[in-house]
Design a protein around this motif. Structure first.
Motif, PDB file in Angstrom:
ATOM      1  N   PRO A 150       0.802  -1.229   0.000  1.00 26.77           N
ATOM      2  CA  PRO A 150       0.000   0.000   0.000  1.00 26.77           C
ATOM      3  C   PRO A 150       0.832   1.275   0.000  1.00 26.77           C
ATOM      4  CG  PRO A 150       0.206  -0.806   2.227  1.00 26.77           C
ATOM      5  CD  PRO A 150       0.936  -1.798   1.354  1.00 26.77           C
ATOM      6  N   ALA A 151       0.145   2.385  -0.255  1.00 29.88           N
ATOM      7  CA  ALA A 151       0.723   3.696   0.019  1.00 29.88           C
ATOM      8  C   ALA A 151       0.752   3.874   1.531  1.00 29.88           C
ATOM      9  CB  ALA A 151      -0.106   4.794  -0.632  1.00 29.88           C
ATOM     10  N   MET A 152       1.842   4.411   2.049  1.00 30.42           N
ATOM     11  CA  MET A 152       2.014   4.530   3.493  1.00 30.42           C
ATOM     12  C   MET A 152       2.726   5.834   3.817  1.00 30.42           C
ATOM     13  SD  MET A 152       3.376   0.617   4.126  1.00 30.42           S
ATOM     14  CE  MET A 152       3.480   0.741   5.913  1.00 30.42           C
ATOM     15  N   SER A 153       2.476   6.351   4.998  1.00 31.69           N
ATOM     16  CA  SER A 153       3.228   7.515   5.458  1.00 31.69           C
ATOM     17  C   SER A 153       4.631   7.075   5.857  1.00 31.69           C
ATOM     18  CB  SER A 153       2.532   8.156   6.663  1.00 31.69           C
ATOM     19  OG  SER A 153       2.575   7.282   7.788  1.00 31.69           O
ATOM     20  N   LEU A 154       5.526   8.029   5.978  1.00 28.26           N
ATOM     21  CA  LEU A 154       6.876   7.703   6.429  1.00 28.26           C
ATOM     22  C   LEU A 154       6.829   7.113   7.832  1.00 28.26           C
ATOM     23  CD1 LEU A 154       9.898   7.828   5.730  1.00 28.26           C
ATOM     24  CD2 LEU A 154       9.964  10.095   6.804  1.00 28.26           C
ATOM     25  N   ARG A 155       5.953   7.635   8.667  1.00 26.36           N
ATOM     26  CA  ARG A 155       5.834   7.095  10.025  1.00 26.36           C
ATOM     27  C   ARG A 155       5.402   5.633   9.991  1.00 26.36           C
ATOM     28  NH1 ARG A 155       2.032   9.590  14.799  1.00 26.36           N
ATOM     29  NH2 ARG A 155       0.357   9.029  13.371  1.00 26.36           N
ATOM     30  N   GLU A 156       4.463   5.289   9.121  1.00 29.13           N
ATOM     31  CA  GLU A 156       4.027   3.896   9.009  1.00 29.13           C
ATOM     32  C   GLU A 156       5.145   3.012   8.468  1.00 29.13           C
ATOM     33  OE1 GLU A 156      -0.781   4.417   8.265  1.00 29.13           O
ATOM     34  OE2 GLU A 156       0.605   4.650   6.577  1.00 29.13           O
ATOM     35  N   LEU A 157       5.904   3.532   7.515  1.00 37.10           N
ATOM     36  CA  LEU A 157       7.028   2.754   6.986  1.00 37.10           C
ATOM     37  C   LEU A 157       8.073   2.504   8.066  1.00 37.10           C
ATOM     38  CD1 LEU A 157       7.484   4.407   3.476  1.00 37.10           C
ATOM     39  CD2 LEU A 157       6.777   2.048   3.931  1.00 37.10           C
ATOM     40  N   PHE A 158       8.323   3.497   8.908  1.00 31.28           N
ATOM     41  CA  PHE A 158       9.251   3.296  10.021  1.00 31.28           C
ATOM     42  C   PHE A 158       8.752   2.178  10.937  1.00 31.28           C
ATOM     43  CE2 PHE A 158      11.674   7.605  10.438  1.00 31.28           C
ATOM     44  CZ  PHE A 158      12.232   7.385   9.199  1.00 31.28           C
ATOM     45  N   GLY A 159       7.442   2.134  11.158  1.00 30.88           N
ATOM     46  CA  GLY A 159       6.878   1.126  12.047  1.00 30.88           C
ATOM     47  C   GLY A 159       6.910  -0.279  11.477  1.00 30.88           C
ATOM     48  N   PHE A 219       8.010  -3.864   4.731  1.00 29.21           N
ATOM     49  CA  PHE A 219       7.767  -3.122   3.494  1.00 29.21           C
ATOM     50  C   PHE A 219       9.010  -2.351   3.064  1.00 29.21           C
ATOM     51  CE2 PHE A 219       3.512  -3.188   5.539  1.00 29.21           C
ATOM     52  CZ  PHE A 219       2.791  -3.830   4.538  1.00 29.21           C
ATOM     53  N   VAL A 220       9.365  -2.450   1.788  1.00 31.21           N
ATOM     54  CA  VAL A 220      10.417  -1.607   1.223  1.00 31.21           C
ATOM     55  C   VAL A 220       9.789  -0.267   0.862  1.00 31.21           C
ATOM     56  CG1 VAL A 220      12.033  -1.286  -0.682  1.00 31.21           C
ATOM     57  CG2 VAL A 220      11.721  -3.559   0.323  1.00 31.21           C
ATOM     58  N   GLY A 221      10.309   0.805   1.442  1.00 31.38           N
ATOM     59  CA  GLY A 221       9.735   2.121   1.217  1.00 31.38           C
ATOM     60  C   GLY A 221      10.407   2.865   0.082  1.00 31.38           C
ATOM     61  N   CYS A 222       9.644   3.730  -0.570  1.00 28.09           N
ATOM     62  CA  CYS A 222      10.187   4.587  -1.616  1.00 28.09           C
ATOM     63  C   CYS A 222       9.361   5.866  -1.673  1.00 28.09           C
ATOM     64  CB  CYS A 222      10.188   3.885  -2.972  1.00 28.09           C
ATOM     65  SG  CYS A 222       8.540   3.601  -3.657  1.00 28.09           S
ATOM     66  N   ILE A 223       9.813   6.809  -2.468  1.00 29.12           N
ATOM     67  CA  ILE A 223       9.076   8.047  -2.706  1.00 29.12           C
ATOM     68  C   ILE A 223       8.381   7.934  -4.055  1.00 29.12           C
ATOM     69  CG2 ILE A 223       9.312  10.515  -3.201  1.00 29.12           C
ATOM     70  CD1 ILE A 223      11.591  10.584  -1.177  1.00 29.12           C
ATOM     71  N   THR A 238       4.853  11.661  -2.110  1.00 24.93           N
ATOM     72  CA  THR A 238       4.428  10.835  -0.985  1.00 24.93           C
ATOM     73  C   THR A 238       5.308   9.591  -0.902  1.00 24.93           C
ATOM     74  OG1 THR A 238       2.794   9.729  -2.400  1.00 24.93           O
ATOM     75  CG2 THR A 238       2.034  11.615  -1.118  1.00 24.93           C
ATOM     76  N   THR A 239       5.097   8.805   0.133  1.00 20.81           N
ATOM     77  CA  THR A 239       5.825   7.549   0.277  1.00 20.81           C
ATOM     78  C   THR A 239       4.872   6.375   0.089  1.00 20.81           C
ATOM     79  OG1 THR A 239       5.551   7.835   2.673  1.00 20.81           O
ATOM     80  CG2 THR A 239       7.711   8.332   1.750  1.00 20.81           C
ATOM     81  N   LEU A 240       5.427   5.284  -0.387  1.00 21.24           N
ATOM     82  CA  LEU A 240       4.652   4.053  -0.511  1.00 21.24           C
ATOM     83  C   LEU A 240       5.587   2.864  -0.402  1.00 21.24           C
ATOM     84  CD1 LEU A 240       5.337   3.037  -3.621  1.00 21.24           C
ATOM     85  CD2 LEU A 240       3.517   4.590  -4.229  1.00 21.24           C
ATOM     86  N   ILE A 278      13.908   6.366  -1.146  1.00 17.86           N
ATOM     87  CA  ILE A 278      13.346   7.133  -0.038  1.00 17.86           C
ATOM     88  C   ILE A 278      14.384   8.051   0.610  1.00 17.86           C
ATOM     89  CG2 ILE A 278      13.865   5.507   1.832  1.00 17.86           C
ATOM     90  CD1 ILE A 278      10.924   5.943   2.763  1.00 17.86           C
ATOM     91  N   VAL A 279      15.600   7.990   0.125  1.00 21.50           N
ATOM     92  CA  VAL A 279      16.728   8.717   0.718  1.00 21.50           C
ATOM     93  C   VAL A 279      16.476  10.210   0.920  1.00 21.50           C
ATOM     94  CG1 VAL A 279      19.082   9.501   0.210  1.00 21.50           C
ATOM     95  CG2 VAL A 279      18.516   7.065   0.123  1.00 21.50           C
TER      96      VAL A 279
END
Length: 288
Positions: A20-29, A34-38, A65-67, A201-202
């Motif tokens: 899913p699309a996720m906030s940065l805070r959710e990706l941290f959690g 999940f592999v995060g990206c912008i 946004t991040t996902l 996501i850097v």
């Protein structure tokens, strides 16, 4: 046009066919899952433009946004359990997922169009979870109002998160893009007309990490977890030996390389105390 819909999840997994699309805070959690990206997207500028979008010219805006990202050949979200249910129900399920089948990026008065499309879309045929009209204990949307309280709250949280992170890091990225592409048409040219362009996501991590020592530390911890996750995902892809996986493998390896360089930069930063209101806001959002 029908503007009243009910929704009764059947746990078929059809809406969980990708991360899913996720906030940065959710990706941290969920850094180990999940592999995060912008994601950079182009959105037409009109009365329905999302509040977190950045105006580029009179006709266009872009969203930053991040996902989460994964191999499309897998055809399922990493959090989807074998029984068709989400494994994150009690572990911080992303708001984007709780809001399904609604789309937080779409205004409430247009959600009926989202549901109409999703009730007949190729990926949803046979799901039988979105039904026009009112059905007992399954009401989702009535006219312009989201009536399911859980879905409504998730939509509001998702929208609020995008506005918060607009201030914390995506505005800085937009400013960098504006300096790099001095003309709006050049900025728009790098984006697909539909969909979005993904980048590592850097930039978000660096924008956050320079704010304070604690934020740099959580970004470094995230980087370490992401590098391990990417390595596991790439190893599994190599074992599948699917030619369609090659582009994503190259993308993930480039993400891993970018994360290595970001970690070095963050580790070299001198100790920094919290001072500015924006830094306090970032720490409350990401560390609280």
């Amino acid at each position: 046009m029908v503007n009243t819909y009910s929704f009764d999840c059947t746990a078929c997994g059809k809406c969980c066919n990708s991360p899913p699309a996720m906030s940065l805070r959710e990706l941290f959690g969920h850094r180990d899952l999940f592999v995060g990206c912008i994601a950079l997207g182009r959105v037409r500028r009109d009365a329905n433009t999302p509040l977190h979008a950045f105006p580029v010219d009179e006709a266009n805006t872009i969203t930053i946004t991040t996902l989460a990202l994964d191999y499309s050949s897998i055809g399922r979200c990493p959090a989807l359990a074998d029984d068709g249910l989400c494994s994150l129900h009690v572990k911080g399920k992303p708001d984007q997922c709780i809001a399904v089948p609604l789309d937080p990026l779409v205004p409430d008065h247009l959600q009926h169009a989202v549901l109409a499309q999703r009730s007949t879309g190729a990926g949803w045929i046979g799901a039988q979870c979105i039904r026009p009209g009112e059905h007992a204990e399954a009401m989702l949307l009535r006219g312009n109002e989201i009536v399911d309280e859980e879905a409504k709250a998730a939509v509001q949280r998702r929208r609020a998160a995008m506005l918060i992170e607009r201030d914390l890091w995506s505005a800085a990225i937009f400013n960098d893009l504006s300096r790099e592409f001095d003309q709006p048409r050049r900025m728009l040219a790098m984006l697909p007309e539909y969909g979005y362009r993904t980048i590592p996501i850097v930039p978000a991590l660096l924008a956050i990490g320079v704010m304070s020592t604690e934020l740099a530390q959580i970004c470094i911890a995230y980087i370490d977890a992401q590098r391990s996750l990417i390595q596991r995902n790439v190893t599994q892809a190599m074992q599948r030996r699917c030619l369609d996986d090659r582009p994503m493998t190259q993308t993930l390896r480039s993400f891993a390389d970018a994360l290595v360089h970001a970690r070095v930069r963050l580790a070299e930063l001198p100790p920094r105390a919290v001072s500015a209101p924006l830094v306090r806001k970032a720490e409350a959002w990401l560390l609280g």
